[in-house]
Design an enzyme around this catalytic site. Sequence first.
Site, short mmCIF file in Angstrom:
data_model
loop_
_atom_site.label_atom_id
_atom_site.label_comp_id
_atom_site.label_asym_id
_atom_site.label_seq_id
_atom_site.Cartn_x
_atom_site.Cartn_y
_atom_site.Cartn_z
N CYS A 116 0.85 -1.19 0.00
CA CYS A 116 0.00 0.00 0.00
C CYS A 116 0.89 1.24 0.00
O CYS A 116 2.12 1.15 0.07
CB CYS A 116 -0.94 0.01 1.21
N CYS B 34 3.34 1.62 2.77
CA CYS B 34 4.58 0.85 2.58
C CYS B 34 5.59 1.69 1.80
O CYS B 34 6.79 1.68 2.10
CB CYS B 34 4.30 -0.44 1.81
N ASP C 132 11.23 22.53 -35.05
CA ASP C 132 12.43 22.77 -35.84
C ASP C 132 12.16 22.30 -37.27
O ASP C 132 11.21 21.54 -37.52
CB ASP C 132 13.60 22.00 -35.21
N ASP D 226 15.59 17.99 -33.27
CA ASP D 226 16.46 16.82 -33.36
C ASP D 226 17.93 17.14 -33.24
O ASP D 226 18.74 16.23 -33.06
CB ASP D 226 16.23 16.11 -34.70
N ASP E 1 18.99 22.56 -31.15
CA ASP E 1 17.65 22.60 -30.56
C ASP E 1 17.67 22.35 -29.06
O ASP E 1 16.64 22.51 -28.39
CB ASP E 1 16.75 21.54 -31.21
#
Length: 758
Positions: free
Chosen positions: A3, A6, A441, A635, A639
Amino acid sequence: MHCAACVTRAERVICAQPGVAGASVNLLSERAELQVHPDADLAAVAAALDRAGFPSVPIDGSSAAAALVAAEPDERWGARIAFSLAVAAAAMVLSMPLMHDDPVGPLAAAIAPLHRAFGALTPWASEIPHGALRWLLLALDVPVMTWAGRHFYVRAVAALRHGAADMNVLVALGTLAAFGLSTAVTVAPRWFAAHGLPTGVWFEVVPSVIGLLMFGNALEARAKVRATEALRELAGLQPATAHVVRADGELVEIPVTLVTRADRVFVRPGDAIPVDGVVESGTTVVDESLLTGESVPVSRGPGDAVVGGTTNGDGGLVVRPTALGADAALAKMLRMVEAAQAAKPRAQRIADQVAAVFVPVVVVIALAAALIWLAAGPEPRWGFAAHALVTVLVIACPCAMGLAVPTAITVATGDAARAGVLVRTGAVLERAWAIDTVVFDKTGTLTLGRPDVVGVIAAPGEDAETVLSTAAALGRTSSHPLAQAIVARAGTSTPGAVAQDVRVVPGQGVEGRLGDSVVRMGSTPFCEVGGVAWIDEAREQDPLASLVAVSRGGVTLGIILLRDSARPGAAAAIAGLRRRGVRVILASGDRQPVVAALASELGIDDARAALTPADKAELVAAERMKGHVVAVVGDGVNDSVALAAADLGVAIGGGAAAAAAAADVTLVHADLAAVDALIELSRRTRAVIRQNLAWALGYNVLGIPIAAGALYPTYGVLLPPIFASGAMAISSVCVVVNALRLRGATPAAMRAARGRAP
C-alpha cells in the site's frame, strides 16, 4: 510492498541510510530509484530494507532487464485463499444459530432470509450447543491466522517495530479485535451475560477478511502484471544468446552478455537480432514494429544499422556489434521507461502524504467510534462499540490511494513506449495535456534531414551521368550529407571511381585528383562556374534547392541541385494539432524562402527563419511569458537549448544525443503524429488519475463513517464486517482496472493523427 504507507516507510528507511540523498519508490513495480553519493553503500541500503520487511537487491543498468520480476502473487496463495474462503463459508454456516445474539439492523434483516435458507439446508448446526459452536469457530480461525494469513501479522509487527503503520496493521488490528472479543465471549460467556453484555461472536470475520483480501490482492497483482506488460514486453525482446562467428568459420552460441565489439554475430532468418550493430554482409528485411511502431518491415543490407530486439526476416546477416549491454538502444529505452514510472508526479506525492497519516487516523477514528458508542449508544453498548471498532478497521483501504496514480502512469508510459514514444518522467503526462503551442524545428524534424538530388544540369557537351560520376568520385571520400546524397543518387549506374589526394576547403567545397585531372565539387565560385545563365537556369528549376557545382581540369561539367524533403506524415500531424486547437510555429535557422515554402506546404501560418539557437530559446520564453504552454520538437544540437527551455521538450529519435538529453520525450521512430497522440494520452491519463484519486479518497471518506455507524441513528443501518472486507478487497482492484483502460490509447491516437487530412 502492499500500500501507499509501505511506499512512505520504504522511502524513509532508504533516505535514513548514509550517502543517500533521495529516493523514489514505485508501488506497482516494487522498485526504488535512489540518488546517492559516490561513497554510498547500496548493500547497506538493501540490508536496511530487509530489516524493515522489504527484501531487496541492488541492480545496475546491465541487469535491469533481467531484474524485471512480475508482480505475480505467490503460487502458494491459491491454496491459502481457497482454505480461507472455505473456512469463511463454514464459519458463516456455523455462525447462523448465533446470529440472534448480534445487533440487528436493516442490512441484517435483509439477509435474514438467506440465513434461514442456509439454516434449513444445515439443520444439524442448530442442534449444536452454542458454547460448542463458539469453540468450533475458534478452532477454525486459528489455522487461518497462523498459516493462511500469517504474513499479515508478520508484516504488521515489522511495520510497528519501525514506527510505521500500513495496511497490514489495519488487517491485523481488525482481525485480532474480532478474534479477541469473540474468544473472550467463548471463554467466559456467563460473565458477559451476567453483566448484560452481548454474547455474539465475530469469528466469521477473520477468515472472511483474510480470504477476501488475499483474493483481492491476487486480482490486483495480476492486474499489475497487465499494467507493466509493455515494459516487460520490451525487456523480453532482448535474446538471451547470440551466434558468434569464430575465426575458423564455426558458429558458437554464447550468452549475449558475453558478446564483444570484436565479435561478428550471425543472425539466422526469423531470429531476433541480439545486439545493436552494423550489417557487414547479407540482405534481409527487419520487423521493427515492437520497437518503433512501424508495421512495414524495412530493408537492411551491408552498411545499414540494426537494433537489438528486432526480428530478422528471410535472409541471414553478419552483424558487427556497435553497442552492448547498458549502451544498447533497447536497454536505454527500458531505463527511460522505468525512470518515467519511478518519478513521482505531483498527484502521487500528495497521495503519499495522505497515506503517511492514513492508518494512524483510521485507528483513531475506530477507537473514537467505539468510545462514542460506549458513551452514548443504545444497549448493548459493548456490542455496538465492538462492531464499530472491527468494521472501521476492516473497511479502511490505503491500497487504492497507493495504486491510484502509479498504475495510471505505468500503463500510460508503457503504452507509449510500445508505440515508440519514450517519456522521461511521469510528470510529463501531468502537464502535456495543457500544451497549446508547439514549436517545430525544420531540418531533421519536419523534414527528413537528408538532402536528395532533385536535378542535374549538365554543361554544353557534357551529360548528367558524367556530372554525377565525377561528383560521386569525390563524394565517396566524404561524410558530408550533400556528398552522401550525390553518391546515393549515382548508385551503381556510374563507375565506382574514387578521387585521390582529396582535401576539404572549408566553406567552399572539396577537391581531389581523378586520373591526371583536378576535380572540384562545391560552391560555384570555387568550381569556377562561368556565365550567369548557369546559375539562373539552376535557380529557376528549383529556387529552394542547394546548388553544388562540379568541375574537372578547370572546366565546368555541370550543377547538381539538392533539396531536403518534408517528412512523410508531417502535414497530417500539423493538421491534427491545429484541429485540436494547438498553435504551430516553425522555427528554423534556414533561409526565409526555404522556411516559408515548407510552412506553406505543411499548412503552418507562423514561420520564423534565420534563428540562432539562442533566438529559438528566446522565442520559447516569449511564448511562455504570454501564458502559453509550449512544447518544442527538434532533433539537433542547436535545438537542445530550446528543448530545455520549453514546458515540454520532444526529441526526434536518431537525432543528436544532446537533443535527446535535453528533452522530456523521445520519439523513437520520428513519427510526428506521436506529438498529437502524446497530448491525447496526457489528457486521458489525467482523467484516469483524477477518477482513481476520487474513488480512493471518496471510498474511504464515505465508507469509514458508515462503518463507524453514522447511518444507524437515522436509518438503523449497521454495516456487517464481512461487507466491509469485501468492499476493501474490491476498492484497490477498481483503480487498477480503471487504469487499464489506457492500454492501446497511444497507438490508437497515432493512427487517428496520421489519418487526419491537412
